[in-house]
Design a protein around this motif. Structure first.
Motif, PDB file in Angstrom:
ATOM      1  N   ILE E 121      56.959  73.699  16.854  1.00  0.00           N
ATOM      2  CA  ILE E 121      57.356  72.828  17.918  1.00  0.00           C
ATOM      3  C   ILE E 121      56.285  73.363  18.188  1.00  0.00           C
ATOM      4  O   ILE E 121      56.027  74.150  19.237  1.00  0.00           O
ATOM      5  CB  ILE E 121      58.035  72.558  19.229  1.00  0.00           C
ATOM      6  N   VAL E 122      54.620  72.285  17.902  1.00  0.00           N
ATOM      7  CA  VAL E 122      53.658  72.144  18.563  1.00  0.00           C
ATOM      8  C   VAL E 122      53.015  71.126  19.178  1.00  0.00           C
ATOM      9  O   VAL E 122      53.261  70.401  18.515  1.00  0.00           O
ATOM     10  CB  VAL E 122      52.676  72.193  17.175  1.00  0.00           C
ATOM     11  N   GLU E 147      60.491  77.989  16.831  1.00  0.00           N
ATOM     12  CA  GLU E 147      59.292  78.435  17.784  1.00  0.00           C
ATOM     13  C   GLU E 147      58.089  77.269  18.473  1.00  0.00           C
ATOM     14  O   GLU E 147      58.096  76.054  17.242  1.00  0.00           O
ATOM     15  CB  GLU E 147      58.931  78.966  16.411  1.00  0.00           C
ATOM     16  N   LYS E 148      58.077  78.188  19.373  1.00  0.00           N
ATOM     17  CA  LYS E 148      57.868  76.417  20.232  1.00  0.00           C
ATOM     18  C   LYS E 148      55.850  77.104  20.391  1.00  0.00           C
ATOM     19  O   LYS E 148      55.604  78.976  20.618  1.00  0.00           O
ATOM     20  CB  LYS E 148      57.796  76.513  21.859  1.00  0.00           C
ATOM     21  N   VAL E 149      55.121  76.395  19.656  1.00  0.00           N
ATOM     22  CA  VAL E 149      53.402  77.044  19.969  1.00  0.00           C
ATOM     23  C   VAL E 149      53.023  75.068  20.786  1.00  0.00           C
ATOM     24  O   VAL E 149      52.660  74.873  20.691  1.00  0.00           O
ATOM     25  CB  VAL E 149      53.036  76.664  18.806  1.00  0.00           C
ATOM     26  N   ILE E 157      39.992  74.239  19.118  1.00  0.00           N
ATOM     27  CA  ILE E 157      40.320  75.019  17.556  1.00  0.00           C
ATOM     28  C   ILE E 157      40.703  75.987  17.116  1.00  0.00           C
ATOM     29  O   ILE E 157      41.541  76.373  17.003  1.00  0.00           O
ATOM     30  CB  ILE E 157      39.813  73.760  17.009  1.00  0.00           C
ATOM     31  N   HIS E 158      40.314  77.117  17.939  1.00  0.00           N
ATOM     32  CA  HIS E 158      40.488  78.241  18.116  1.00  0.00           C
ATOM     33  C   HIS E 158      41.794  78.998  18.495  1.00  0.00           C
ATOM     34  O   HIS E 158      42.430  79.481  17.759  1.00  0.00           O
ATOM     35  CB  HIS E 158      39.265  79.672  18.383  1.00  0.00           C
ATOM     36  N   ARG E 159      41.914  77.872  19.662  1.00  0.00           N
ATOM     37  CA  ARG E 159      43.895  78.232  19.838  1.00  0.00           C
ATOM     38  C   ARG E 159      44.336  78.203  18.580  1.00  0.00           C
ATOM     39  O   ARG E 159      45.544  79.029  19.287  1.00  0.00           O
ATOM     40  CB  ARG E 159      43.243  77.871  21.322  1.00  0.00           C
ATOM     41  N   LEU E 160      44.146  77.499  18.099  1.00  0.00           N
ATOM     42  CA  LEU E 160      45.203  76.661  17.168  1.00  0.00           C
ATOM     43  C   LEU E 160      45.186  77.096  16.147  1.00  0.00           C
ATOM     44  O   LEU E 160      46.249  78.249  15.294  1.00  0.00           O
ATOM     45  CB  LEU E 160      44.797  75.237  16.345  1.00  0.00           C
TER      46      LEU E 160
END
Lengths: 246, 246, 246, 246, 246, 246, 246, 246
Positions: E121-122, E147-149, E157-160
């Motif tokens: 789950i993003v 799994e949660k993100v 975008i770098h966090r992703l």
């Protein structure tokens, strides 16, 4: 606008130098309260004093504008306001009056002369009352004789036909309707006077907040009809007053 | 549906085993042409033969379905079609007829008995003709007497009032209007019969392809009105036929 | 309408002069309460007494209309109202009843004769209750036998199939659904009676206050379906009553 | 993505200096044709070769991309294209095939292995053919066994029930419907497999180009349904293929 | 469905007569609580127990359904509910748990076995929490490892990219985003697993209650994405669970 | 505007009388061709010559305006025009050039000096070409250095990251995307320069003529983004030019 | 971004091994609070510190983020928040300030240097105050000199003309208007600086929550105008700051 | 309407019996051509002869209506028509004239007396020509003096100010604008005469066929403005004529 020409002439005749002319122009135009600029030449320019549109203004802002206008002795009209604002204003200015249904406060400082010809305000249903009263107070404030004909929706056409003479003798009509917004189309086929149609948000579901009546009125098959914003009784009365006074 | 019970009983009485019962059920229900499944029990089930909706079907597909239905001797109705399809069908089936304004082809194989009571089809304007004709052909095909009253829009209410008796004596009314869609509301206040309102896409600008009339009809202040899709003369006639035959 | 002809004849026979005729006409038609014109000939004209649409009317306005109608001894139906209005009315008229889920008040002054044939009210979900009850109370008030079949949404089609006989034996059906609004389409393929579909505002997100169900119903691929406004249980029952009584 | 790590490791082990590493990265990723950048690692990255979306591209642009891909020996799929593009491509690449209804060109360079499990493509009407074929060709191109079940709209539910086993034994379903878009909801209550719903623009009037079906599907009361864009047979097949191959 | 065949066979073998068979069928299918029909064969038919959709149901209705389900020993999930309902249920059933952010009550009566593969789950932002939690609780309830993100919106975008492995190793992804709804498109280009996109109503102004994100997701240029209703975390988890368990 | 002050001063110094001053003012401002008023002081007032917006103008009107402007020796830009207009103009003015993809005609009469800093035009797909070219020609015409980066949609984010330096070194960016319109949001998180986002009408179905991309861009979670009308490459280039020249 | 290259170089020079390099990268990028990931390199990357968007976040979440940022000594800006959040934060951080009209909290930890050039914020009406203040606080926080010109709507054009010099001398303008949203078009014809237009939701009826102003601004006939979301004073100030600092 | 009273009096005085009275009434009202009912008393009733709205009518229908009206000697106006209809009519009636830009045919049978006061038709752009001409021809046909002021859009406000006297001396104004529709708001602040605003469909992208201008005009902050349908030059001229003749 003559005053503007006067300033040019004063410059020509050296009564004013250019900088002074600039200063005169600014003062002549409006008073700046910081949060609002009061248009002092509006009555001269467009024939009507500035009106206070209450929606989205704080009580303090409205009061400040009223104070300024009161000093200048003009009649005052506040639309889309509410009880709390009225209570505050009424404490200071006893002559203030409140039309609760129409959410309008008026303070009359000088007499209003009424026209001979009249504006007919015609409405489809009892539920359209707030819009009827907003239009009524506004038109009266601007010095128009007004005749109201209410609850004459198209579902009972004989009620309308019975009042047809009041409609036909008006100089201009304001026709108010929600839901299917058919009333202006029917009246447009029966009278030969300009009609200002006001869609209202009365209804539910697929009326989408007045969209159904608005579209119906814009698409009227009858001639002589123009439309103002949903629930805009003020705007309709404003234009009707212009027409009634021609 | 009795046939379904019959199959259960045949299984009980061992006239059929379970697998045979399954087979019987399938054949009983429809014919599969590959690109289309023809609903053989539609007339039994819902009282009307299947109708061919022409929009989006190729000439070949329509012809194939017609061939199948023609063999079974049923009357055939094709809606939303056009000249080219008609030319092709008419070559093969001389009795085919084409209502050009309504874009409808009919092939009558067996006599159609007409009802005593009638459906009134009432329309606001000359421009609504395609919808009027679609409704008219459909209602006639389904065996209904029909009376047409056209060009009686609300901008000239006296034209409507003059025809009021034809409207009042109908068993059910189809009322067709574009633009502001006010006609059903006005008629709804004058007659006490069910009204099926059909918005049309006639108009321009803020009619948004019939949306104005659709919303107006859904929001009618008159009772007894229900609405079908924009330009859906077929659907209105279908339901009106059901009601007329009650 | 015979009364209108009678007036013409009275003028012809000099029982009335023209002005008296005019007077008779006006009084005959409605009572003017100022804020509302009560349509006295509605029952004669369209077969049903006038109903009070509560939305947007003040408690005082509703009470005033009730008082007038009560005097005339007619049965009274108030839709889209709420507890506070009921409490006020119930104090004065003990026989007033309130259907809380349906937001409807009824005051029965004279007996209501029920039809033999019945209207089936079919609903997709438990959450559609307010619309179900508005339709139920209205249809009952107008003298119809009613059968309710609820919570038979298309996600569990066997629940619907189990009740199919109740649906098939009705004279007309009111089918209520929110969300995807598919129920009328499915039922339309199973019964051969007219269906009045009522979209409800139940749902969230892209249902846009009932728009999803409304559009689905207007675009139904099944025949025999027409549609009323979102949540308009009253309107559906009104038309269903007309059809049921044919 | 292993290749990316490899490049970092090559830098660490001094096989590459930083600038060379940068160069390697760029070449590895795509080929730049000027008007288009062909994604060379798409199959590696997301499991499928890049597909040519024909809408809005000129014949010259499409041919250029085909030439580049043909050289690399990959299978080629062009969607939303038309006869003229096909004629041009077929002259050069004789093995090109054109599915006219689905507006899809395929060029198969290497064998496509088919899955054991299958995708069921279920459609409401004959008119949905273009979307059916786009989904069918795409799913086949990606190596899926496919079963088609067409013309099983909800207006004749028994046609659907008869095919229920084909639906139940699929691993994933693509359900295509225009108009009221009810088919996925009904199937969602009958099977326990994921359903990808495709609204189509088939219909007229208040279907607003597929909006009615789109909203209905998004608001489905059945579980296990997700939705792709209107008429997007390609997108549905793409995701169905991913699921079918899990 | 074997049970249905069994009933046919029992009729064939005369263990049941036709009427008895009819009775068996009805009881087998659901329990009728009056205001709700509980679908007893849902788990058998579609693989999941019936879930209680709390929106628009009274506390009493919800409690009644819970009582019935509790007796049958099934695990219970109530979505779109609130604190007051929970307080009432928790008094009676101490094991009830409430996820406040997700507005979900669960009562676990029998153990839930978790899958090996997992659903990712993003979510784009902190503000999407209610939808994240609705999806999380639902997926967990249906026996999925999750799994949660979160807070990995496209503006950084770098966090992703840092979490890309968690995304790539999932069997299926739920991607949640409001505002411009770009997250699923970006992820769709980076992973080769099916993505169920959930638009949220987070935002203001021209997001029109989630319409901006909904349209963006439906029009994604990335493959492998399908969409559920605005804020429909439940629906996404329901379908993701189906896919995860294939 | 200095010229206006000059006129006041000339009046003061009696070089002009009031009436002459009025005359001077009028001539100074624009040339009236009857069907169009050419704004002669636009370049002085807002820094750019007037541009001819071709949409909705006849070939004759366009030619007439060109003739007038040509005489004054200004460079000429005609947007939203087509081949036929070009053919007509090119006969008379050989130096006219036509960018077919961008539907733009330019006639260069005097040299255009280019800026040092540049505008980056970034576009998601090959199909956005008409908008790219409209923006490119406009920005070049106004004297800007321009760098184009195309086909870098978010579905293959590495293609974008590879060009990131070109984006970062621009003074201002024009970012063009159709479909889900996600590109500006992603770039907005990667660069610290102002971005002017242009939604395009590329797509189908629920893109509603560019609405999906427009709403996505207006709701971007990234900072530094503002939006122009759908397909408005000209408007984006106009503002970008203003910014680039600061 | 130099830091990223530095890490590659450290790997090359064996100061770091590959795994250590991966670790360094992660920590460098953001802090994960669980419910939020704080973007530590935002200021370096895009030139501005991360801003806390208060809408939809709980008081606890906001406080947690503030605590983290406060420790790092950065200046803090919270938009779309309310009194209760402020009270809570002000207890802990006495230097916190609250702009009530703009719903913005600021905590200044280090001095903010102001630009020489300025941003002009121009607004049509008194009622647009919340948007004016949001833009004002944001632009000031980012270190811009700001000049406000309010209540200069197009209905009294002379009020605007009087302030024209303040507008012309700005480096960039933010123009805020609700209702018909005409102000940016008028100003766009009078100044030659980039204008960021902000539609507001001020109005009623057919303004549809700001849609009227939004569409007007997107369709402006004046050049040099781009648009942000309805009521998005923050976004306008963010981009204006970028432009002002060029 | 006097004629109606006359009929009642004739019945009273026995000049007519009731049935004869009924007959007289019908004939008096209109002529029925089958496909159209020509309203013979329209001029008497509403002051203007019936106008032929060409859109959606066949050439044959239009010719038939013209023939009928020609015989009665009235002046004839056909709107929304095209060249082919004109060619057909012109063969028969040589005096027919065609305004190509305005798509209007006129046949003048009797002299048209012009008013002293005039209607000002003001338009924002050259592209609005079709609407300008429709309004111009209609107003002239109805006997009004008309002054046209075109290409005075708000992007160059000085062009408008230069013509301000023509606007101020009109009795009523028709103000036509597409795109952002700002012109009526600006003029409304400068003149004190009623303004009828006509939104046009000129523009592209987010103008949505004229919706942007329509909403802008309905939400105008200036007083004295009402609005007609998109592109409805006829309707504006019709009402303006009514007002001009008061």
């Amino acid at each position: 606008m003559d005053k503007l020409k006067k300033i040019l002439e004063d410059i020509e005749s050296k009564k004013l130098n250019v900088d002074e002319g600039m200063q005169h122009l600014k003062k002549y135009l409006y008073t700046d309260l910081g949060y609002a600029k009061i248009d002092n030449i509006r009555e001269a320019r467009v024939g009507y004093p500035e009106v206070i549109f209450g929606l989205g203004k704080t009580k303090e802002q409205i009061t400040g504008i009223v104070d300024h206008m009161y000093e200048h002795g003009t009649n005052i009209l506040i639309t889309r306001t509410h009880q709390e604002v009225y209570d505050s204003i009424q404490k200071k200015y006893k002559e203030a009056k409140y039309n609760q249904a129409g959410c309008i406060i008026t303070i009359q400082r000088k007499p209003i002369e009424k026209t001979q010809s009249y504006i007919a305000i015609v409405a489809a249903g009892t539920s359209d009352l707030p819009v009827i009263e907003e239009a009524y107070e506004t038109a009266s404030f601007f010095g128009n004789r007004v005749e109201k004909v209410t609850d004459v929706g198209v579902a009972g056409i004989h009620r309308l036909l019975d009042k047809i003479n009041i409609l036909r003798e008006a100089k201009v009509l304001i026709v108010i309707a929600g839901m299917e917004g058919a009333l202006p189309s029917v009246i447009g086929g029966l009278v030969n006077k300009p009609i200002i149609a006001v869609p209202t948000s009365i209804g539910y579901g697929a009326n989408f907040g007045g969209l159904s009546a608005l579209l119906a009125m814009l698409n009227s098959c009858s001639g002589g009809i123009s439309v103002v914003n949903i629930d805009n009784g003020f705007g309709a009365a404003y234009q009707a007053s212009m027409i009634n006074k021609l």
